[in-house]
Design a protein around this motif. Structure first.
Motif, PDB file in Angstrom:
ATOM      1  N   GLU A  46       4.009   9.362  -1.065  1.00  0.00           N
ATOM      2  CA  GLU A  46       3.147   8.774  -0.040  1.00  0.00           C
ATOM      3  C   GLU A  46       2.443   7.530  -0.578  1.00  0.00           C
ATOM      4  O   GLU A  46       2.347   6.501   0.106  1.00  0.00           O
ATOM      5  CB  GLU A  46       2.111   9.798   0.428  1.00  0.00           C
ATOM      6  CG  GLU A  46       1.176   9.263   1.517  1.00  0.00           C
ATOM      7  CD  GLU A  46       0.116  10.263   1.939  1.00  0.00           C
ATOM      8  OE1 GLU A  46      -0.796   9.867   2.684  1.00  0.00           O
ATOM      9  OE2 GLU A  46       0.194  11.440   1.513  1.00  0.00           O
ATOM     10  N   GLN A  50       2.693   3.552   0.628  1.00  0.00           N
ATOM     11  CA  GLN A  50       1.574   2.687   1.004  1.00  0.00           C
ATOM     12  C   GLN A  50       1.635   1.359   0.253  1.00  0.00           C
ATOM     13  O   GLN A  50       1.443   0.284   0.845  1.00  0.00           O
ATOM     14  CB  GLN A  50       0.249   3.386   0.693  1.00  0.00           C
ATOM     15  CG  GLN A  50      -0.053   4.610   1.546  1.00  0.00           C
ATOM     16  CD  GLN A  50      -1.304   5.337   1.067  1.00  0.00           C
ATOM     17  OE1 GLN A  50      -2.064   4.818   0.258  1.00  0.00           O
ATOM     18  NE2 GLN A  50      -1.512   6.543   1.556  1.00  0.00           N
ATOM     19  N   ILE A  54       2.060  -2.375   1.778  1.00  0.00           N
ATOM     20  CA  ILE A  54       1.042  -3.408   1.544  1.00  0.00           C
ATOM     21  C   ILE A  54       1.659  -4.637   0.890  1.00  0.00           C
ATOM     22  O   ILE A  54       1.483  -5.774   1.344  1.00  0.00           O
ATOM     23  CB  ILE A  54      -0.095  -2.843   0.664  1.00  0.00           C
ATOM     24  CG1 ILE A  54      -0.917  -1.817   1.438  1.00  0.00           C
ATOM     25  CG2 ILE A  54      -0.994  -3.964   0.133  1.00  0.00           C
ATOM     26  CD1 ILE A  54      -1.842  -0.986   0.570  1.00  0.00           C
ATOM     27  N   ASP A 246      -6.764  -2.744   0.738  1.00  0.00           N
ATOM     28  CA  ASP A 246      -5.445  -2.659   0.113  1.00  0.00           C
ATOM     29  C   ASP A 246      -5.528  -2.465  -1.396  1.00  0.00           C
ATOM     30  O   ASP A 246      -4.539  -2.092  -2.038  1.00  0.00           O
ATOM     31  CB  ASP A 246      -4.635  -3.933   0.404  1.00  0.00           C
ATOM     32  CG  ASP A 246      -4.313  -4.094   1.880  1.00  0.00           C
ATOM     33  OD1 ASP A 246      -4.294  -3.076   2.591  1.00  0.00           O
ATOM     34  OD2 ASP A 246      -4.066  -5.237   2.309  1.00  0.00           O
ATOM     35  N   PRO A 249      -4.977   1.816  -3.090  1.00  0.00           N
ATOM     36  CA  PRO A 249      -3.749   2.479  -3.553  1.00  0.00           C
ATOM     37  C   PRO A 249      -3.156   1.838  -4.798  1.00  0.00           C
ATOM     38  O   PRO A 249      -2.574   2.544  -5.641  1.00  0.00           O
ATOM     39  CB  PRO A 249      -2.808   2.357  -2.347  1.00  0.00           C
ATOM     40  CG  PRO A 249      -3.394   1.330  -1.459  1.00  0.00           C
ATOM     41  CD  PRO A 249      -4.847   1.332  -1.702  1.00  0.00           C
TER      42      PRO A 249
END
Length: 722
Positions: A46, A50, A54, A246, A249
């Protein structure tokens, strides 16, 4: 000396460096466990999804984000400069330093500044530019380049570091690490206090706020960015992201993937200039200059294939898990960025020709793809790079002849196989060839080779008696692949026996040929596409419900790469997709059709075995539990080896191009196998079977190596030869 010869020499020197191999090997072994612990409780898939979203979106809108970042940063007092080339970036910094009367510069770790060779340029123009990251300082003093993107001096021993420091301070130092760190602090503190300019890189640049984010494990970056009155940040345009949210992550993944830490010691965020103390005693805002560096990045962004590389967060996890990098380190790559991703970056930052030889270092194990937090398919990019090199330079004579003339011509191919079978006789002992003469001698160094079979599987199929099919039998097409067909026909017979035991009818379209992987990995898309069309047509004529193969490399090609190869032809693409939907590896197919791996009528064994996960089996097909379930259900006792999914070093033609690297990887694998005390090695790849059984044989080890299909076939009750 040609670049190719230079690469070979660099590889030999690296393999002879025991300190290098020891340091990289120890870190590589410890890294996997540390990384798993750091990601505990996190959903890596996951998280990487992400980050890919991004960074992918940022790459797509790079120009707009650069404009917005510059606007945001300027509104907060920073000066932003767009540098199209390395020279423009160097000249901007030199001119700024000259305007400010700067002669002493401190610099924190920055791959972008390494990329533009900034230190050398500034030193040539009378300025002292000192690295303050401990590893980078060590390398600067010793005149070396980084061997790793995150741990630049990992290849050096503490004894070597002590010698370097002793030369610098003009007194003999011990190799005691706390003592060496103390000396480094003393020396670098003087540099910080005297510096008139600090230069840094950045890990992230936020367009929304004009913020740069710097992630480090040492305090030197904060001193570099705060003490001197002028701060210059050199930021590659791929570091841009849209929003401040952003950042999260990327910060979660970067330390975990880089060094196995949950978080680094320092996360520094700079939004606009900060107050600084000047020599005259005044306190005022320091100057902040941010250089957005292009240097090939917009070319990469405009490339439909290679723009994916802009998702890289520079964690170097691809290096940490690469079996080749763990042996030879970064210096053999010849440029600043190393490993698989470094090869791609070199192609765009230094020119495709500069990457034309180093791309051959990639073994094709695809391990890097599984660990990349940016979800970059690095092996696919390497293959595309290889294809473009071949497109520009052409294939050498012999590979060109084999790929374009021999493999598509079944009659010629099979006649050459028969000739080779006859030629091997004087060197054959039983089922193995242990020595070859003259220029072929290297093929049997450190590894015996299996003899070409007296009768290929296709001939056994054509002449052997097969029971008539009943109306309700599932019709399964078998793709043999070259090794099963011509070297291990018993493997094909084992597959047939198991399927017949399951009440299925196996067919073998004799028009099938090589899967095309050699052509794919040598960069000949044209030859690979032609082989794909021939194989698809062969199985279409047979009208099978399923297509299975006992080779995961072939399965990966048939199931995934054929669609890519035929993508530009809508008709063939549709046929490739229909074909691919039917393809399954034998072991996964049997596991799916059985009862939790339990096949009725099998005699239960009691042997202690260990299992090797081949690269394409686990890494590309995602098959790992299925063979274990089948073997356990058959009563075999599984003893897991350390690093069961680490490459065996075969890589097809790789073991011929780089035999020294292949042998070193093989040695490590064999040691792990032997440590289990197993009575048999099980696996699911004919290529791995060739490499591992040949390695054991050449070392006088009697451990049997069997494909899962052979093990199951042997345990069918009342089993005789199929």
């Amino acid at each position: 000396m040609s670049e190719k010869e230079g690469l070979k020499n660099n590889v030999r020197e690296a393999l002879a460096n025991e300190n290098l191999r020891g340091a990289l090997g120890r870190f590589g072994d410890a890294y996997i466990g540390a990384r798993e612990n750091a990601y505990a409780g996190k959903d890596f898939q996951e998280l990487r999804g992400q980050i890919a979203a991004i960074k992918g979106a940022a790459a797509q809108n790079m120009e707009e984000l650069a404009r917005r970042f510059a606007e945001s940063a300027r509104s907060r007092g920073a000066k932003v400069y767009r540098a199209r080339t390395a020279q423009e970036a160097r000249d901007y910094i030199k001119k700024l330093a000259e305007e400010k009367g700067v002669r002493k510069i401190v610099k924190s770790k920055s791959m972008a500044s390494e990329e533009i060779h900034l230190n050398e340029y500034l030193n040539q123009h009378g300025m002292e530019s000192v690295e303050t990251d401990l590893g980078e300082w060590i390398l600067q003093l010793s005149g070396q380049k980084p061997s790793h993107m995150v741990m630049p001096a990992i290849h050096m021993t503490r004894g070597e570091v002590a010698d370097v420091f002793s030369e610098e301070v003009k007194r003999q130092l011990s190799s005691d690490i706390p003592e060496l760190v103390r000396v480094a602090r003393e020396q670098l503190r003087k540099k910080f206090l005297a510096a008139e300019m600090g230069i840094s890189g950045a890990n992230i640049a936020v367009a929304e706020t004009g913020t740069i984010v710097i992630v480090t494990n040492e305090g030197n970056a904060r001193l570099t960015t705060t003490l001197p009155p002028v701060h210059v940040a050199v930021v590659g345009m791929e570091k841009l992201v849209e929003k401040f949210a952003d950042v999260k992550p990327i910060l979660e993944a970067l330390p975990r993937s880089a060094t196995g830490q949950k978080i680094t010691s320092y996360v520094t965020m700079i939004t606009g200039p900060t107050p600084a103390a000047y020599p005259d005693g005044s306190v005022r805002d320091k100057e902040l200059h941010i250089i957005l560096l292009d240097n090939g990045r917009t070319s990469m962004q405009s490339d439909p294939v290679f723009k994916e590389a802009l998702q890289c967060i520079r964690c170097a996890s691809c290096l940490n898990v690469c079996p080749v990098f763990q042996l030879v380190g970064g210096h053999v790559y010849g440029h600043i960025y190393t490993g698989g991703i470094g090869t791609v970056l070199t192609a765009f930052f230094n020119g495709f020709q500069k990457a034309s030889d180093i791309q051959n270092l990639c073994l094709g194990c695809e391990r890097c793809k599984r660990y990349c937090p940016g979800n970059i398919d690095i092996p696919r990019l390497i293959r595309e790079l290889r294809r473009r090199v071949v497109e520009n330079n052409g294939l050498p004579g012999m590979p060109k002849f084999v790929l374009e003339k021999v493999l598509p011509n079944r009659k010629l191919f099979h006649n050459l196989i028969k000739t080779a079978r006859a030629a091997q006789k004087p060197f054959q002992k039983g089922a193995m060839v242990r020595h070859l003469p003259m220029f072929l001698a290297g093929l049997t160094e450190g590894r015996s080779l299996p003899a070409i079979a007296e009768k290929p599987f296709r001939d056994i199929v054509l002449t052997g008696h097969r029971p008539p099919a009943t109306g309700d039998q599932t019709k399964v097409g078998f793709f043999a692949g070259c090794l099963t067909d011509f070297v291990y026909p018993q493997l094909g017979e084992a597959v047939h026996k198991v399927l017949r035991h399951m009440g299925m009818r196996m067919t073998f379209p004799v028009e099938q040929t090589c899967c095309g992987v050699p052509a794919i990995y040598m960069g000949s898309r044209k030859a690979a596409a032609e082989l794909a069309r021939r194989n698809i047509a062969a199985f279409e004529r047979d009208g099978v419900e399923h297509i299975i193969t006992a080779c995961p490399t072939c399965a990966h090609a048939l199931k995934h790469q054929y669609v890519e190869l035929l993508d530009t032809d809508p008709g063939w693409r549709k046929r490739a997709e229909y074909f691919a939907a039917k393809v399954t590896h034998f072991t996964a197919f049997v596991a799916e059709k059985s009862d939790n791996g339990e096949l009725p009528g099998l005699q239960r064994g009691n042997m202690r075995i260990t299992y090797h996960d081949s690269c394409h089996m686990k890494g590309c097909l995602g098959i790992t539990e299925e063979p274990r379930a089948l073997l356990s259900a058959a009563g075999l006792q599984l003893a897991e080896m350390e690093g069961s999914d680490r490459c065996c070093g075969f890589g097809g033609s790789y073991s011929i191009k780089f035999p020294e690297i292949s042998r070193r990887i093989l040695d490590k694998k064999l040691a792990a196998i032997e440590a289990t005390g197993a009575q048999m090695l099980a696996l699911d790849c004919p290529g791995c079977l060739l490499q591992l059984s040949g390695g054991l044989d050449s070392r006088g080890k009697a451990l049997p190596v069997k494909h899962t299909a052979e093990i199951l076939a042997q345990q069918i009750a009342g089993s005789g030869k199929s």
